[in-house]
Design an enzyme around this catalytic site. Sequence first.
Site, PDB file in Angstrom:
ATOM      1  CG  HIS A   1     -12.708  63.204  50.109  1.00  0.00           C
ATOM      2  ND1 HIS A   1     -11.507  62.534  50.050  1.00  0.00           N
ATOM      3  CD2 HIS A   1     -13.585  62.320  50.670  1.00  0.00           C
ATOM      4  CE1 HIS A   1     -11.659  61.303  50.534  1.00  0.00           C
ATOM      5  NE2 HIS A   1     -12.913  61.151  50.930  1.00  0.00           N
TER       6      HIS A   1
ATOM      7  CD  GLU B   1     -11.006  58.038  52.226  1.00  0.00           C
ATOM      8  OE1 GLU B   1     -11.953  57.754  52.968  1.00  0.00           O
ATOM      9  OE2 GLU B   1     -11.183  58.256  50.994  1.00  0.00           O
TER      10      GLU B   1
ATOM     11  CG  HIS C   1     -13.434  54.527  48.861  1.00  0.00           C
ATOM     12  ND1 HIS C   1     -12.331  54.208  49.623  1.00  0.00           N
ATOM     13  CD2 HIS C   1     -14.021  55.582  49.501  1.00  0.00           C
ATOM     14  CE1 HIS C   1     -12.267  55.019  50.670  1.00  0.00           C
ATOM     15  NE2 HIS C   1     -13.286  55.863  50.618  1.00  0.00           N
TER      16      HIS C   1
ATOM     17  CG  HIS D   1     -15.491  54.797  55.225  1.00  0.00           C
ATOM     18  ND1 HIS D   1     -15.029  53.817  54.378  1.00  0.00           N
ATOM     19  CD2 HIS D   1     -15.016  55.968  54.731  1.00  0.00           C
ATOM     20  CE1 HIS D   1     -14.317  54.368  53.411  1.00  0.00           C
ATOM     21  NE2 HIS D   1     -14.285  55.664  53.594  1.00  0.00           N
TER      22      HIS D   1
HETATM   23  C1  DHB Z   1     -17.538  60.365  49.854  1.00  0.00           C
HETATM   24  C2  DHB Z   1     -16.169  60.100  49.802  1.00  0.00           C
HETATM   25  C3  DHB Z   1     -15.613  59.094  50.588  1.00  0.00           C
HETATM   26  O1  DHB Z   1     -14.286  58.769  50.585  1.00  0.00           O
HETATM   27  C4  DHB Z   1     -16.412  58.321  51.404  1.00  0.00           C
HETATM   28  O2  DHB Z   1     -15.840  57.315  52.099  1.00  0.00           O
HETATM   29  C5  DHB Z   1     -17.772  58.590  51.482  1.00  0.00           C
HETATM   30  C6  DHB Z   1     -18.335  59.612  50.717  1.00  0.00           C
HETATM   31  C7  DHB Z   1     -18.157  61.436  49.033  1.00  0.00           C
HETATM   32  O3  DHB Z   1     -17.447  62.265  48.420  1.00  0.00           O
HETATM   33  O4  DHB Z   1     -19.384  61.472  48.935  1.00  0.00           O
HETATM   34 FE    FE Z   2     -13.774  57.262  52.117  1.00  0.00          FE
END
Ligand code: DHB
Ligand code: FE
Length: 279
Positions: free
Chosen positions: A193, A240, A12, A59
């Site tokens: 991430h 996540e 997302h 978020h």
């Molecule tokens: C990114 C990834 C995410 O899950 C998010 O909520 C906001 C940014 C990213 O990789 O930029």
């Molecule tokens: Fe996210």
Amino acid sequence: MAKIVGGIGSSHIPAIGVAMDKGLEDTPYWRDFFQSYVPLRKWFNEVDPDILVIFYNDHGLEMFLDKKPTFAVGTAAEYENADEGWGINPIPPVRGETELSWHIVNELVENDFDPTVCQEIKVDHGLTVPLTLMYPAKDYSKVKVIPICINCERHPMPKLSRSYAFGQQIGRAIESFGGDQKVVVMGTGGLSHQLDGERAGIINTEFDLLCMEKIVSDPEYLTKYSLEDIVELAGGQGVELNMWMAMRGCLTGKVTEGYSNLVAPISNTAAGIQLLINE
Ligand code: DHB
Ligand code: FE
């Protein structure tokens, strides 16, 4: 009875929404990522679901660190989004499915899950970006959406086993809902991430591929990982994965993989794309 025909796991990342708004899908950076949605969308368009249940995380748009429900279910007739500062264009309002939302809430509470019930809630990129990936022309006025939020921002967060069990209970609730609606469930976010701190940018494709393999055939295998393990292996926002586990929990039939791909990195994230067929 309503029927869950399949589940979709999707990233997302806000930059995806910006790329779509700017028409960058066919540029070298984005091509592989957006190509992954072509087979997924073919299946999705053929199914043409009546209802989409979307597991996402807020978020900070509605639930900041001061108020953080572990699980929250939307019961509104309509959902709007709002500017979060990422530069994604606003999307048209999303239609809700109040009856099934309340049925899910009632069944959850009856079966020892206690979600926050949101009769009014704005939805963030965790929901709008994957929705727009499925309906790139933003022509989703026919589908009804149920947003279900899982805390992935502030400890304590639910364990993977808990999100999986939460999804299983929601799957049972959906399938006991009278009618002949076709339902697709989505788990958004992930995979590995981390957006800030010393380990910002960490990606672990080996672990992501393991997750995508196990989520098809043996989701319970993944419940052996604690959230500390997940942060270590897949970064702070790797948690996540909880939304993918809830999505998988909903699929109570014989589950096979329809499609999968992992494109990494996109922005700071290993972008997983997966279709699970539920027979
Ligand atoms: C990114 C990834 C995410 O899950 C998010 O909520 C906001 C940014 C990213 O990789 O930029
Ligand atoms: Fe996210």
